[in-house]
Write an enzyme that holds these catalytic residues in place. Structure first.
Site, PDB file in Angstrom:
ATOM      1  CG  ASN A 112       9.064 -20.170  14.318  1.00  6.94           C
ATOM      2  OD1 ASN A 112       8.887 -20.680  13.224  1.00  6.94           O
ATOM      3  ND2 ASN A 112       8.715 -20.755  15.441  1.00  6.94           N
ATOM      4  CG  ASP A 155       8.133 -23.550  12.612  1.00  7.98           C
ATOM      5  OD1 ASP A 155       9.286 -23.971  12.439  1.00  7.98           O
ATOM      6  OD2 ASP A 155       7.553 -23.563  13.716  1.00  7.98           O
ATOM      7  CG  HIS A 156       4.638 -19.109   9.229  1.00  7.27           C
ATOM      8  ND1 HIS A 156       3.513 -19.865   9.465  1.00  7.27           N
ATOM      9  CD2 HIS A 156       4.711 -18.232  10.245  1.00  7.27           C
ATOM     10  CE1 HIS A 156       2.937 -19.455  10.577  1.00  7.27           C
ATOM     11  NE2 HIS A 156       3.650 -18.468  11.076  1.00  7.27           N
ATOM     12  NE  ARG A 190       0.592 -25.696  -5.721  1.00  3.32           N
ATOM     13  CZ  ARG A 190       0.541 -24.829  -6.741  1.00  3.32           C
ATOM     14  NH1 ARG A 190       1.540 -24.754  -7.591  1.00  3.32           N
ATOM     15  NH2 ARG A 190      -0.487 -24.038  -6.892  1.00  3.32           N
ATOM     16  CG  HIS A 219       7.283 -26.385  16.950  1.00  3.32           C
ATOM     17  ND1 HIS A 219       6.096 -25.893  17.444  1.00  3.32           N
ATOM     18  CD2 HIS A 219       7.439 -27.597  17.528  1.00  3.32           C
ATOM     19  CE1 HIS A 219       5.557 -26.765  18.277  1.00  3.32           C
ATOM     20  NE2 HIS A 219       6.358 -27.815  18.345  1.00  3.32           N
ATOM     21  NE  ARG A 265       2.495 -28.493  15.511  1.00  4.78           N
ATOM     22  CZ  ARG A 265       2.010 -27.645  16.418  1.00  4.78           C
ATOM     23  NH1 ARG A 265       2.469 -26.426  16.481  1.00  4.78           N
ATOM     24  NH2 ARG A 265       1.072 -28.013  17.245  1.00  4.78           N
ATOM     25  NE  ARG A 271       0.389 -28.808  12.355  1.00  2.00           N
ATOM     26  CZ  ARG A 271      -0.300 -28.211  13.336  1.00  2.00           C
ATOM     27  NH1 ARG A 271      -0.468 -26.918  13.338  1.00  2.00           N
ATOM     28  NH2 ARG A 271      -0.832 -28.928  14.309  1.00  2.00           N
ATOM     29  CG  HIS A 272       5.493 -26.376  10.186  1.00  2.00           C
ATOM     30  ND1 HIS A 272       6.414 -26.806  11.108  1.00  2.00           N
ATOM     31  CD2 HIS A 272       4.527 -25.739  10.889  1.00  2.00           C
ATOM     32  CE1 HIS A 272       6.018 -26.438  12.315  1.00  2.00           C
ATOM     33  NE2 HIS A 272       4.877 -25.802  12.231  1.00  2.00           N
ATOM     34  CD  GLU A 305       9.197 -22.793  19.000  1.00  2.00           C
ATOM     35  OE1 GLU A 305       8.158 -23.347  18.582  1.00  2.00           O
ATOM     36  OE2 GLU A 305       9.404 -21.595  18.907  1.00  2.00           O
ATOM     37  CB  THR A 318       0.454 -21.304  16.204  1.00  2.00           C
ATOM     38  OG1 THR A 318       1.778 -20.996  16.677  1.00  2.00           O
ATOM     39  CG2 THR A 318      -0.533 -20.372  16.876  1.00  2.00           C
ATOM     40  CB  THR A 319       2.932 -23.125  20.499  1.00  2.00           C
ATOM     41  OG1 THR A 319       3.781 -23.745  19.556  1.00  2.00           O
ATOM     42  CG2 THR A 319       3.134 -23.741  21.865  1.00  2.00           C
ATOM     43  CD  GLU A 373       9.889 -18.218  23.429  1.00  2.00           C
ATOM     44  OE1 GLU A 373      10.768 -19.047  23.124  1.00  2.00           O
ATOM     45  OE2 GLU A 373       9.001 -17.833  22.632  1.00  2.00           O
ATOM     46  CG  HIS A 433       2.639 -17.134  20.751  1.00  2.00           C
ATOM     47  ND1 HIS A 433       2.908 -18.305  20.077  1.00  2.00           N
ATOM     48  CD2 HIS A 433       1.325 -16.889  20.550  1.00  2.00           C
ATOM     49  CE1 HIS A 433       1.812 -18.760  19.519  1.00  2.00           C
ATOM     50  NE2 HIS A 433       0.843 -17.919  19.789  1.00  2.00           N
ATOM     51  CB  ALA A 434       0.892 -13.084  19.134  1.00  2.00           C
ATOM     52  N   GLY A 440       8.006 -15.076  14.696  1.00  2.00           N
ATOM     53  CA  GLY A 440       7.862 -15.785  13.432  1.00  2.00           C
ATOM     54  C   GLY A 440       6.879 -15.129  12.482  1.00  2.00           C
ATOM     55  CG  HIS A 441       2.002 -14.957  11.663  1.00  2.00           C
ATOM     56  ND1 HIS A 441       1.519 -16.015  10.949  1.00  2.00           N
ATOM     57  CD2 HIS A 441       1.249 -13.895  11.317  1.00  2.00           C
ATOM     58  CE1 HIS A 441       0.513 -15.623  10.206  1.00  2.00           C
ATOM     59  NE2 HIS A 441       0.322 -14.333  10.418  1.00  2.00           N
TER      60      HIS A 441
HETATM   61  N1  PXP Z   1       7.952 -18.861  20.596  1.00  2.00           N
HETATM   62  C1  PXP Z   1       7.363 -20.071  20.661  1.00  2.00           C
HETATM   63  C2  PXP Z   1       7.731 -20.978  21.784  1.00  2.00           C
HETATM   64  C3  PXP Z   1       6.448 -20.490  19.674  1.00  2.00           C
HETATM   65  O1  PXP Z   1       5.867 -21.697  19.749  1.00  2.00           O
HETATM   66  C4  PXP Z   1       6.160 -19.615  18.605  1.00  2.00           C
HETATM   67  C5  PXP Z   1       5.182 -20.021  17.546  1.00  2.00           C
HETATM   68  O2  PXP Z   1       5.705 -21.047  16.781  1.00  2.00           O
HETATM   69  C6  PXP Z   1       6.831 -18.377  18.562  1.00  2.00           C
HETATM   70  C7  PXP Z   1       7.689 -18.009  19.583  1.00  2.00           C
HETATM   71  C8  PXP Z   1       6.607 -17.406  17.454  1.00  2.00           C
HETATM   72  O3  PXP Z   1       5.290 -16.971  17.466  1.00  2.00           O
HETATM   73  P1  PXP Z   1       4.754 -16.057  16.287  1.00  2.00           P
HETATM   74  O4  PXP Z   1       4.816 -16.874  15.039  1.00  2.00           O
HETATM   75  O5  PXP Z   1       3.372 -15.724  16.717  1.00  2.00           O
HETATM   76  O6  PXP Z   1       5.678 -14.865  16.220  1.00  2.00           O
END
Ligand code: PXP
Length: 253
Positions: free
Chosen positions: A8, A10-11, A19, A44, A46, A50-51, A71, A106-107, A159, A206-207, A228-229
């Site tokens: 992911n 997005d970040h 900027r 994603h 949104r 926002r991103h 997403e 985040t979601t 998922e 997620h996480a 992602g993160h």
């Molecule tokens: N899967 C879904 C459906 C998400 O919404 C996200 C967060 O955007 C992720 C995975 C990735 O999560 P993380 O950034 O915590 O790894």
């Protein structure tokens, strides 16, 4: 079968939006992730933009190597965007439907499929009618009722939300004998089993991070992890390509 990794990005767009200008470029990030071994790129789009912006999704849809996973919330606006992209570009080949709450960072939480069966059937049918078809996944809590509902309405994949497991892992320092970690993992494993028994493709995300990913990757039948993160954060120090490669190695790929 090796587990596929969806990164992911997005970040990367969050940083760019901080900027004026167009750095860092999410498309460049997608190429680096691909070179590190990612099979899937996730963004994603949104509601508040926002991103990731629509022009990012367009460029990615035309140029991502491998698969683009979009997403999005199950809104008419998003369905129309996904369908219009597929008229002009190879991607997105997959949509993951997520709940969306404007104020969240985040979601948070999974999609309530069981509470809106008709709406889900309708959205899936519209997405599947895209030129070339589309894989449609639902981001859901590790909950038997939600898993059953995803099969009932015809999602291709589930998922499973790994947030509760990841937080329990952090609280217990990764020790399965402490606190609720084993219980959270067992809940995830039970839902994973149900997803496969229902004939759906098993995804999780997620996480997830470099410490907690192994047990999830070890769940029987795991097909895709979406992260992602942790990867983008590590990429700041070692480069995105290396960060992806390290995660793939932990996943056994
Ligand atoms: N899967 C879904 C459906 C998400 O919404 C996200 C967060 O955007 C992720 C995975 C990735 O999560 P993380 O950034 O915590 O790894």
């Amino acid at each position: 079968m090796a587990i596929l990794l969806g990164v992911n990005i997005d970040h990367v767009a969050t940083l760019r939006q901080a900027r004026l200008g167009d750095e860092p470029d999410p498309l460049f990030a997608a190429h680096e992730a691909h070179l590190g071994g990612a099979e899937i790129i996730t963004v994603h789009l949104r509601e508040d933009r926002r991103h990731i912006q629509e022009h990012d999704v367009q460029r990615l849809a035309g140029h991502v190597h491998g698969r683009l996973n979009l997403e999005m919330g199950a809104t008419d606006e998003m369905v129309a965007i996904a369908l219009s992209l597929r008229k002009g570009y190879p991607g997105p080949q997959m949509v993951t439907l997520v709940p969306e709450n404007r104020r969240e960072l985040t979601t948070e939480g999974g999609l309530d499929v069981a509470g809106q069966l008709e709406r889900m059937r309708e959205v899936i049918a519209r997405l599947k009618a895209a030129p070339g078809g589309m894989t449609v996944a639902a981001f859901i809590e590790a909950d038997a009722r939600q898993v059953q509902a995803t099969a009932q309405v015809g999602f291709d994949a589930c998922e499973l939300h790994t947030g509760a497991y990841a937080h329990a892992f952090a609280r217990a320092g990764g020790d399965f004998a402490i606190g609720g970690l084993k219980a959270e993992f067992d809940r995830l494993a039970d839902a994973a089993h149900r997803v496969r028994a229902a004939g759906r493709r098993l995804h999780a995300g997620h996480a997830l991070n470099y410490l907690n990913v192994r047990p999830v990757a070890g769940l029987p039948g795991m097909a895709e992890l979406h992260i992602g993160h942790a990867i983008i954060s590590r990429g700041v120090f070692v480069g995105l390509r290396s960060a992806v490669r390290e995660m793939k190695a932990l996943m056994g790929g």
